[in-house]
Design a protein around this motif. Structure first.
Motif, PDB file in Angstrom:
ATOM      1  N   TYR A  15      -3.186  -8.056   0.431  1.00 55.79           N
ATOM      2  CA  TYR A  15      -3.905  -6.842   0.063  1.00 55.79           C
ATOM      3  C   TYR A  15      -3.066  -6.009  -0.883  1.00 55.79           C
ATOM      4  CZ  TYR A  15      -0.930  -4.660   3.606  1.00 55.79           C
ATOM      5  OH  TYR A  15       0.137  -4.232   4.339  1.00 55.79           O
ATOM      6  N   MET A  16      -3.761  -5.119  -1.573  1.00 57.00           N
ATOM      7  CA  MET A  16      -3.101  -4.156  -2.436  1.00 57.00           C
ATOM      8  C   MET A  16      -3.939  -2.889  -2.439  1.00 57.00           C
ATOM      9  SD  MET A  16      -2.094  -4.299  -6.464  1.00 57.00           S
ATOM     10  CE  MET A  16      -0.704  -5.353  -6.197  1.00 57.00           C
ATOM     11  N   VAL A  17      -3.277  -1.771  -2.303  1.00 53.41           N
ATOM     12  CA  VAL A  17      -3.933  -0.469  -2.430  1.00 53.41           C
ATOM     13  C   VAL A  17      -3.086   0.328  -3.394  1.00 53.41           C
ATOM     14  CG1 VAL A  17      -4.649   1.631  -1.235  1.00 53.41           C
ATOM     15  CG2 VAL A  17      -4.820  -0.566  -0.077  1.00 53.41           C
ATOM     16  N   ALA A  52       0.872  -1.171   0.000  1.00 56.00           N
ATOM     17  CA  ALA A  52       0.000   0.000   0.000  1.00 56.00           C
ATOM     18  C   ALA A  52       0.906   1.217   0.000  1.00 56.00           C
ATOM     19  CB  ALA A  52      -0.904   0.004   1.222  1.00 56.00           C
ATOM     20  N   PRO A  53       0.505   2.280  -0.691  1.00 59.58           N
ATOM     21  CA  PRO A  53       1.343   3.474  -0.707  1.00 59.58           C
ATOM     22  C   PRO A  53       1.379   4.155   0.652  1.00 59.58           C
ATOM     23  CG  PRO A  53      -0.713   3.872  -1.873  1.00 59.58           C
ATOM     24  CD  PRO A  53      -0.697   2.425  -1.489  1.00 59.58           C
ATOM     25  N   LYS A 113     -14.038 -16.143  12.626  1.00 58.66           N
ATOM     26  CA  LYS A 113     -14.083 -17.597  12.596  1.00 58.66           C
ATOM     27  C   LYS A 113     -12.744 -18.243  12.268  1.00 58.66           C
ATOM     28  CE  LYS A 113     -18.886 -17.945  11.624  1.00 58.66           C
ATOM     29  NZ  LYS A 113     -19.730 -18.870  12.221  1.00 58.66           N
ATOM     30  N   ALA A 114     -11.714 -17.468  12.062  1.00 63.04           N
ATOM     31  CA  ALA A 114     -10.433 -18.052  11.662  1.00 63.04           C
ATOM     32  C   ALA A 114      -9.296 -17.146  12.103  1.00 63.04           C
ATOM     33  CB  ALA A 114     -10.390 -18.224  10.149  1.00 63.04           C
ATOM     34  N   THR A 115      -8.111 -17.686  11.970  1.00 63.06           N
ATOM     35  CA  THR A 115      -6.907 -16.892  12.150  1.00 63.06           C
ATOM     36  C   THR A 115      -6.489 -16.393  10.779  1.00 63.06           C
ATOM     37  OG1 THR A 115      -6.209 -18.197  14.046  1.00 63.06           O
ATOM     38  CG2 THR A 115      -4.495 -16.971  12.885  1.00 63.06           C
ATOM     39  N   ILE A 116      -6.182 -15.116  10.689  1.00 59.46           N
ATOM     40  CA  ILE A 116      -5.758 -14.515   9.431  1.00 59.46           C
ATOM     41  C   ILE A 116      -4.238 -14.413   9.434  1.00 59.46           C
ATOM     42  CG2 ILE A 116      -5.874 -12.474   7.958  1.00 59.46           C
ATOM     43  CD1 ILE A 116      -8.566 -13.872   8.160  1.00 59.46           C
ATOM     44  N   ALA A 117      -3.609 -14.971   8.408  1.00 62.91           N
ATOM     45  CA  ALA A 117      -2.162 -14.854   8.237  1.00 62.91           C
ATOM     46  C   ALA A 117      -1.920 -13.687   7.287  1.00 62.91           C
ATOM     47  CB  ALA A 117      -1.586 -16.142   7.660  1.00 62.91           C
ATOM     48  N   LEU A 118      -1.177 -12.704   7.736  1.00 62.87           N
ATOM     49  CA  LEU A 118      -1.008 -11.445   7.017  1.00 62.87           C
ATOM     50  C   LEU A 118       0.460 -11.061   6.973  1.00 62.87           C
ATOM     51  CD1 LEU A 118      -2.601  -8.932   5.885  1.00 62.87           C
ATOM     52  CD2 LEU A 118      -2.610  -8.070   8.224  1.00 62.87           C
ATOM     53  N   LYS A 119       0.918 -10.628   5.814  1.00 66.10           N
ATOM     54  CA  LYS A 119       2.264 -10.063   5.674  1.00 66.10           C
ATOM     55  C   LYS A 119       2.090  -8.563   5.479  1.00 66.10           C
ATOM     56  CE  LYS A 119       5.030 -13.689   3.571  1.00 66.10           C
ATOM     57  NZ  LYS A 119       5.820 -14.059   2.393  1.00 66.10           N
ATOM     58  N   PRO A 120       1.998  -7.816   6.566  1.00 64.94           N
ATOM     59  CA  PRO A 120       1.756  -6.373   6.416  1.00 64.94           C
ATOM     60  C   PRO A 120       3.020  -5.637   5.979  1.00 64.94           C
ATOM     61  CG  PRO A 120       2.049  -6.893   8.709  1.00 64.94           C
ATOM     62  CD  PRO A 120       2.089  -8.207   7.959  1.00 64.94           C
ATOM     63  N   ASP A 121       2.808  -4.505   5.329  1.00 66.23           N
ATOM     64  CA  ASP A 121       3.933  -3.613   5.064  1.00 66.23           C
ATOM     65  C   ASP A 121       3.917  -2.549   6.164  1.00 66.23           C
ATOM     66  OD1 ASP A 121       1.849  -1.918   4.395  1.00 66.23           O
ATOM     67  OD2 ASP A 121       2.364  -1.775   2.286  1.00 66.23           O
ATOM     68  N   VAL A 123      -8.286   5.707  -4.886  1.00 70.09           N
ATOM     69  CA  VAL A 123      -7.454   4.548  -4.588  1.00 70.09           C
ATOM     70  C   VAL A 123      -8.283   3.294  -4.832  1.00 70.09           C
ATOM     71  CG1 VAL A 123      -5.914   5.672  -2.933  1.00 70.09           C
ATOM     72  CG2 VAL A 123      -7.978   4.560  -2.114  1.00 70.09           C
ATOM     73  N   LEU A 124      -7.623   2.292  -5.366  1.00 72.97           N
ATOM     74  CA  LEU A 124      -8.239   0.991  -5.562  1.00 72.97           C
ATOM     75  C   LEU A 124      -7.706   0.071  -4.477  1.00 72.97           C
ATOM     76  CD1 LEU A 124      -7.789   0.630  -9.422  1.00 72.97           C
ATOM     77  CD2 LEU A 124      -9.746   1.558  -8.179  1.00 72.97           C
ATOM     78  N   ALA A 125      -8.594  -0.611  -3.791  1.00 72.57           N
ATOM     79  CA  ALA A 125      -8.204  -1.510  -2.709  1.00 72.57           C
ATOM     80  C   ALA A 125      -8.667  -2.919  -3.043  1.00 72.57           C
ATOM     81  CB  ALA A 125      -8.830  -1.060  -1.394  1.00 72.57           C
TER      82      ALA A 125
END
Length: 153
Positions: free
Chosen positions: A110-112, A38-39, A66-74, A119-121
Motif C-alpha cells: 500500500y501507499m498513502v 503511509a505518512p 478467501k486468502a491469506t494476505i501477506a503485508l509489510k505494514p509500517d 490523500v491518495l491511497a
C-alpha cells in the motif's frame, strides 16, 4: 464562448492522473513484497475510514476472506488500520511472510501520500491495483474521486 474546466474538475483530473502514474511505479512479484508506506500524520479516524473503504473495494475484486494476505505494514496509523480492516473482512493476515500453507497467499502493498490537501491511497497485489483520492477531516475521510482499478492478466 470557450468553455474551460472548473477548478474542481482540474483537481480531480490531476488526482486521477497522479493515481494512474503511481499505479505504474511499482509492481509486485508473487513471492516478494515491496515496502509499504503511509505518512504518520494521518489521524487514526481518517486512516480507518480510508483503509475500510479500500479493503471493501479490494474484497469486491478478490473475494472476501478467501486468502491469506501477506503485508509489510509500517508503524503508521494507516498500516494498523489496514491490517484491522483486512481482518474485519475475514482475511488472515501475515506480516512475517510465513504461512501454514493451507490457503493461497496474496502479497499486498500500500501507499498513502498527501496531495493538494487530499490523500491518495493505493493497494497493490499481483493481479489488481486500486487507487482513490480522499478528503481528510478531523472525524475521518471521504472519497474525493472515483476508484481507479487496474487488473493484470
Amino acid at each position: 464562448m470557450k468553455a474551460s474546466a472548473t477548478p474542481i474538475t482540474r483537481r480531480l483530473a490531476t488526482a486521477g492522473f497522479v493515481v494512474l502514474l503511481l499505479s505504474g511505479c511499482q509492481s509486485l512479484e508473487t513471492d516478494a513484497l515491496v515496502a509499504s508506506k503511509a505518512p504518520p500524520e494521518i489521524s487514526g479516524a481518517a486512516a480507518g475510514a480510508v483503509a475500510g473503504d479500500m479493503v471493501s473495494r479490494l474484497a469486491e475484486q478478490i473475494g472476501p476472506g478467501k486468502a491469506t494476505i501477506a503485508l509489510k505494514p509500517d508503524a503508521s496509523p494507516y498500516g494498523q488500520a489496514l491490517e484491522a480492516a483486512l481482518k474485519g473482512w475475514g482475511y488472515a493476515v501475515v506480516t512475517d511472510q510465513k504461512t501454514d500453507g493451507g490457503k493461497s497467499v496474496i502479497p499486498l502493498a500500500y501507499m498513502v501520500m498527501p496531495f493538494e490537501g487530499q490523500v491518495l491511497a493505493r493497494l497493490s497485489t499481483s493481479t489488481v491495483e486500486l487507487g482513490r483520492a480522499y478528503t481528510v477531516t478531523a472525524s475521518g475521510a471521504t472519497p474525493a474521486s472515483a476508484l481507479s482499478l487496474l487488473k493484470r492478466g
